[in-house]
Scaffold this motif. Structure first.
Motif, PDB file in Angstrom:
ATOM      1  N   ALA A 143      -0.966  -1.102  -5.154  1.00 13.68           N
ATOM      2  CA  ALA A 143      -0.233  -0.701  -6.353  1.00 13.68           C
ATOM      3  C   ALA A 143       0.511  -1.888  -6.944  1.00 13.68           C
ATOM      4  O   ALA A 143       0.768  -2.876  -6.268  1.00 13.68           O
TER       5      ALA A 143
ATOM      6  N   ILE B   4       0.480   6.980   0.889  1.00 18.17           N
ATOM      7  CA  ILE B   4      -0.157   5.856   0.194  1.00 18.17           C
ATOM      8  C   ILE B   4       0.100   4.518   0.882  1.00 18.17           C
ATOM      9  O   ILE B   4      -0.783   3.673   0.949  1.00 18.17           O
TER      10      ILE B   4
ATOM     11  N   THR C  80      -8.899   5.670 -11.391  1.00 17.08           N
ATOM     12  CA  THR C  80      -7.473   5.886 -11.615  1.00 17.08           C
ATOM     13  C   THR C  80      -7.102   5.219 -12.937  1.00 17.08           C
ATOM     14  O   THR C  80      -7.734   4.240 -13.344  1.00 17.08           O
TER      15      THR C  80
ATOM     16  N   LEU D 173      -1.677   2.444  -9.765  1.00 20.54           N
ATOM     17  CA  LEU D 173      -2.414   2.478  -8.508  1.00 20.54           C
ATOM     18  C   LEU D 173      -3.713   1.697  -8.559  1.00 20.54           C
ATOM     19  O   LEU D 173      -4.408   1.711  -9.569  1.00 20.54           O
TER      20      LEU D 173
ATOM     21  N   ALA E  26      -5.335   3.037  -3.146  1.00 16.19           N
ATOM     22  CA  ALA E  26      -4.151   3.901  -3.150  1.00 16.19           C
ATOM     23  C   ALA E  26      -4.474   5.238  -3.819  1.00 16.19           C
ATOM     24  O   ALA E  26      -3.995   6.287  -3.385  1.00 16.19           O
TER      25      ALA E  26
END
Length: 166
Positions: A57, A31, A133, A68, A72
Motif C-alpha cells: 500500500a 492486510i 483494485t 492498495l 493487499a
C-alpha cells in the motif's frame, strides 16, 4: 532533539489503524503482516508499505488514506465478506479490467451501496474473483444507475494470466 523516525512496531500500529478506519475493524491485521517494511518520505511520514519486494500500500499525502497494491487487495478481499468494497463487472470485460483497464459503469453488475466516490475498491467478477483494485469515481448506487462513464479508475490489475489458470 526530537526524532521524527518511528519504530517499526509504531509504524505497523499506525498503518493498521489507518486500514481499520478505512476498511473496518480487523482489516489492518489482515492486510499487513508483522514482516512489513516501510518507506518514509523526507519529512519522516510513512509513504509505502512493502512485504519483501511487493508494494502492499501507499499512504496518500493529501488525505492520509491507503491506496492498495494488488497483493493487499487480495488479502482484503479474503478478509471482507462480499459485497463490502466490491464492484462486480460482467464476465466478458473481466480480462480487460484484470489487465488494468478502467471499469466502466455500463459493465457493472453489482456494487456495494456503501461505496462513495473516492473510496479504494476491489473490482471482482460475479463469483467474487479479484480482478483489480482502484479508486471509485462514482458511488455504489451511481455505478448501477449510470450507463456511461468510468465507475472505477483501476490502479493495478491482476493480469489476464489469472484467467489462464482455470
Amino acid at each position: 532533539m526530537v526524532s521524527t523516525e518511528y519504530s517499526n512496531d509504531s509504524s505497523l500500529r499506525r498503518i493498521r489503524t489507518i486500514a481499520d478506519f478505512q476498511f473496518g475493524a480487523g482489516a489492518g491485521v489482515a492486510i499487513f503482516p508483522d514482516e512489513c517494511t516501510f518507506q518514509f518520505s523526507t519529512t519522516g511520514r510513512i509513504r509505502q508499505v512493502r512485504l519483501g519486494k511487493e508494494r502492499l500500500a501507499t499512504v496518500r499525502a493529501q488525505d492520509g488514506r491507503l491506496t492498495l497494491g494488488i497483493t493487499a487487495a487480495a488479502l482484503l478481499c479474503a478478509h471482507l465478506a462480499p459485497p463490502a468494497y466490491r464492484v462486480a463487472v460482467q464476465e466478458d470485460v473481466a480480462p480487460f479490467v484484470a489487465d488494468g483497464k478502467n471499469a466502466m459503469a455500463k459493465h457493472v453488475v453489482a456494487a456495494d451501496e456503501g461505496i462513495r466516490a473516492g473510496d479504494e475498491v476491489l473490482v471482482v467478477t460475479g463469483d467474487d474473483v479479484l480482478l483489480a483494485t482502484g479508486a471509485a469515481l462514482l458511488s455504489g448506487r451511481e455505478m448501477l444507475a449510470f450507463n456511461y462513464g468510468v465507475a472505477v479508475k483501476v490502479r493495478q490489475g491482476r493480469g489476464s494470466e489469472c484467467f489462464q489458470e482455470k
